[in-house]
Design a protein around this motif. Sequence first.
Motif, PDB file in Angstrom:
ATOM      1  N   LEU A   1       0.842  -1.207   0.000  1.00  0.00           N
ATOM      2  CA  LEU A   1       0.000   0.000   0.000  1.00  0.00           C
ATOM      3  C   LEU A   1       0.872   1.250   0.000  1.00  0.00           C
ATOM      4  O   LEU A   1       0.583   2.223  -0.701  1.00  0.00           O
TER       5      LEU A   1
ATOM      6  N   PHE B   1      -0.117   5.088  -0.323  1.00  0.00           N
ATOM      7  CA  PHE B   1      -1.051   5.089   0.810  1.00  0.00           C
ATOM      8  C   PHE B   1      -0.662   6.181   1.814  1.00  0.00           C
ATOM      9  O   PHE B   1       0.493   6.282   2.205  1.00  0.00           O
ATOM     10  N   SER B   2      -1.641   6.993   2.182  1.00  0.00           N
ATOM     11  CA  SER B   2      -1.324   8.053   3.144  1.00  0.00           C
ATOM     12  C   SER B   2      -2.342   8.105   4.273  1.00  0.00           C
ATOM     13  O   SER B   2      -2.602   9.146   4.843  1.00  0.00           O
TER      14      SER B   2
ATOM     15  N   ASP C   1      -5.705   6.897   4.069  1.00  0.00           N
ATOM     16  CA  ASP C   1      -7.070   6.574   3.620  1.00  0.00           C
ATOM     17  C   ASP C   1      -7.011   5.540   2.505  1.00  0.00           C
ATOM     18  O   ASP C   1      -6.227   5.692   1.576  1.00  0.00           O
ATOM     19  N   LEU C   2      -7.857   4.528   2.598  1.00  0.00           N
ATOM     20  CA  LEU C   2      -7.940   3.540   1.515  1.00  0.00           C
ATOM     21  C   LEU C   2      -8.976   4.042   0.513  1.00  0.00           C
ATOM     22  O   LEU C   2     -10.125   3.610   0.512  1.00  0.00           O
ATOM     23  N   ARG C   3      -8.558   4.991  -0.321  1.00  0.00           N
ATOM     24  CA  ARG C   3      -9.514   5.583  -1.256  1.00  0.00           C
ATOM     25  C   ARG C   3      -9.622   4.754  -2.528  1.00  0.00           C
ATOM     26  O   ARG C   3      -8.597   4.443  -3.145  1.00  0.00           O
ATOM     27  N   VAL C   4     -10.836   4.386  -2.887  1.00  0.00           N
ATOM     28  CA  VAL C   4     -11.065   3.636  -4.128  1.00  0.00           C
ATOM     29  C   VAL C   4     -12.270   4.247  -4.847  1.00  0.00           C
ATOM     30  O   VAL C   4     -13.050   4.989  -4.246  1.00  0.00           O
TER      31      VAL C   4
ATOM     32  N   ARG D   1       6.761  13.806   2.597  1.00  0.00           N
ATOM     33  CA  ARG D   1       5.530  13.280   2.002  1.00  0.00           C
ATOM     34  C   ARG D   1       5.466  13.642   0.504  1.00  0.00           C
ATOM     35  O   ARG D   1       5.168  12.799  -0.332  1.00  0.00           O
TER      36      ARG D   1
ATOM     37  N   GLN E   1      -0.601  -7.659  -2.311  1.00  0.00           N
ATOM     38  CA  GLN E   1      -0.840  -6.336  -2.878  1.00  0.00           C
ATOM     39  C   GLN E   1      -2.325  -6.019  -3.026  1.00  0.00           C
ATOM     40  O   GLN E   1      -2.746  -4.890  -2.846  1.00  0.00           O
TER      41      GLN E   1
ATOM     42  N   PHE F   1      -5.834  -5.604  -1.984  1.00  0.00           N
ATOM     43  CA  PHE F   1      -6.478  -5.439  -0.682  1.00  0.00           C
ATOM     44  C   PHE F   1      -7.976  -5.227  -0.830  1.00  0.00           C
ATOM     45  O   PHE F   1      -8.751  -5.432   0.096  1.00  0.00           O
ATOM     46  N   SER F   2      -8.398  -4.802  -2.017  1.00  0.00           N
ATOM     47  CA  SER F   2      -9.793  -4.427  -2.166  1.00  0.00           C
ATOM     48  C   SER F   2     -10.640  -5.613  -2.602  1.00  0.00           C
ATOM     49  O   SER F   2     -10.117  -6.593  -3.121  1.00  0.00           O
TER      50      SER F   2
ATOM     51  N   GLN G   1     -11.850  -1.471  -7.993  1.00  0.00           N
ATOM     52  CA  GLN G   1     -11.516  -0.624  -6.850  1.00  0.00           C
ATOM     53  C   GLN G   1     -10.038  -0.747  -6.493  1.00  0.00           C
ATOM     54  O   GLN G   1      -9.398   0.245  -6.155  1.00  0.00           O
ATOM     55  N   ASP G   2      -9.514  -1.952  -6.600  1.00  0.00           N
ATOM     56  CA  ASP G   2      -8.098  -2.131  -6.252  1.00  0.00           C
ATOM     57  C   ASP G   2      -7.195  -1.346  -7.197  1.00  0.00           C
ATOM     58  O   ASP G   2      -6.259  -0.670  -6.767  1.00  0.00           O
TER      59      ASP G   2
ATOM     60  N   SER H   1      -7.950   1.273  -8.802  1.00  0.00           N
ATOM     61  CA  SER H   1      -8.158   2.726  -8.660  1.00  0.00           C
ATOM     62  C   SER H   1      -7.425   3.323  -7.462  1.00  0.00           C
ATOM     63  O   SER H   1      -7.301   4.546  -7.352  1.00  0.00           O
ATOM     64  N   PHE H   2      -6.943   2.478  -6.572  1.00  0.00           N
ATOM     65  CA  PHE H   2      -6.336   2.967  -5.330  1.00  0.00           C
ATOM     66  C   PHE H   2      -5.133   3.894  -5.585  1.00  0.00           C
ATOM     67  O   PHE H   2      -5.056   4.997  -5.032  1.00  0.00           O
TER      68      PHE H   2
ATOM     69  N   LEU I   1      -5.971   7.400  -7.309  1.00  0.00           N
ATOM     70  CA  LEU I   1      -6.643   8.317  -6.379  1.00  0.00           C
ATOM     71  C   LEU I   1      -5.651   8.881  -5.360  1.00  0.00           C
ATOM     72  O   LEU I   1      -5.749  10.030  -4.959  1.00  0.00           O
ATOM     73  N   ASN I   2      -4.673   8.045  -4.963  1.00  0.00           N
ATOM     74  CA  ASN I   2      -3.652   8.532  -4.029  1.00  0.00           C
ATOM     75  C   ASN I   2      -2.751   9.577  -4.662  1.00  0.00           C
ATOM     76  O   ASN I   2      -2.141  10.384  -3.960  1.00  0.00           O
TER      77      ASN I   2
END
Lengths: 257, 246
Positions: A217, A222-223, A225-228, B74, B94, B96-97, B102-103, B105-106, B109-110
């Motif tokens: 992650l 990953f920071s 939030d598990l954003r999907v 960061r 790896q 997780f969704s 959705q997996d 797209s993680f 989105l990050n």
Amino acid sequence: MLRVIDRYAFANRLRAVDPAQKGGIALGVILLCVALDRPIVGLMALLWMVGMTVGYGRIPMRIVVTVLGAESVFLALSVIGLVVSIGFEYPDQAQLALSLGPIWVSVSNESLQTALHVLSRTLGAASALNFLILTTPLVDLIELLRRLRMPALVIELMMLTYRAIFILLETLEQMTVAQTARLGYASWRATMRSSALLGSQLFIAAFRRSQALELALTARGFSGDLRVLPLTYVADRRLWWIAGLIVMSLTLAGWLV
Amino acid sequence: MTAVLTLEEVSYRFPDSPSPALRDVSLHIERGQRIVLLGRNGAGKSTLLLIAAGILRPQRGSIRLDGAPVVYSRQGLRRLRQCVGLVMQSPDDQLFSASVRQDISFGPLNLGLSAEEAHHAVIEAAALCDVTDLLDRPTHALSGGQKARVALAGVLAMRPRCLLVDEATSGLDLWARHHVLQVFNRLVEQETTILLATHDLALARCWADLVVVLREGQIAAVAPPAQVWADPSLRALIAPPEIWLE
């Protein structure tokens, strides 16, 4: 059982239908079963929801019966407790009484009626819930909870737990096969020892996996939030009509019968 | 050629470990290269990848991205991870969704992409990895090969210029391995660099432009496959003599 339910939840005719719609119907039927306390309502709800699951959702009847059967085992144990009375004195109003030494085991008319009420109501509600779980994968239910503004932390925990269940099941199976191949379950003593080892090793495997998951992650930014992406669904107008019919028939049965 | 990523005298020792996992490792990773990392278990291949991806911070030495030193803030790490993607050895570690879409797209989105941009990135990565038909499937119901491709798509959706792959082809059948290699080749055509840690000698021989041989945390050689294969002392670091006879 978990895998069977999950498989059908992902491959049924109502898979693409909005979980809010399916959830609303299931919740409505459960509330009617609870509010209209008549055995006929519960039994009608059972017929309707099994019919919907099999006929409209295209889930095989044997799967619906198996799931309902598994729930009925727990239900039967509770109902037996309601039906049967045990005491040291002879029960005056008993329909059936059996003496076992100083103890009287009896069944009364009243207890039978209470049990019938509970049984019908619970079966109706269970079949509504089965309709939901057999036609809606957990991923959609999680999405529904997200839309209902469930806290993000709870949603993320549910998502990770759901994923972890299947990974741990796979690990459990592999470990069991490895132990069986080395006579790990050849005797009672070996079974006890292997089971204990399995439990501890599974915990270690889960911990290792959680560390690896955290690395993966992090590598994907990953920071915290598990954003999907949110999922998209369709509304089924015919399902609303059927739902209306169910609500009407259950309400009428509750009032008239 | 332009160096995408440069490791300069990087050293790293895991806590409680008597010897360093990496010792004074220097490596220039250039654009569009196919690099294979070879070496025995514990030689430092995975550690090198974790350091290159910014997961581990080198205790000595530095990493440069496009010539500039990586900043472990960061913002700096976000920039590094946008450019450098890491595919783990086990896809189960790896994914997780609950659903494939959705997996994948993680990562996008990050990176701060909007839902629409992330959606496009998902579609693009899924097409590249040939998993478009799996987008609405649950991740736990995929086969090993499908999981490997979905895990790869999850990283590629972030559009990295350098892809670090940790033994992602091990345990796959020949068809799945072929599929994954096809994706790698498509990426190299788009000037993406691939750094692949593996024990697969046939793959290293026929696929790589450059082979990096690691021994006890140090780089023993950086050379084209033919040169490594011709050197008995390097071959001895990679596999026992009987393997080479085959």
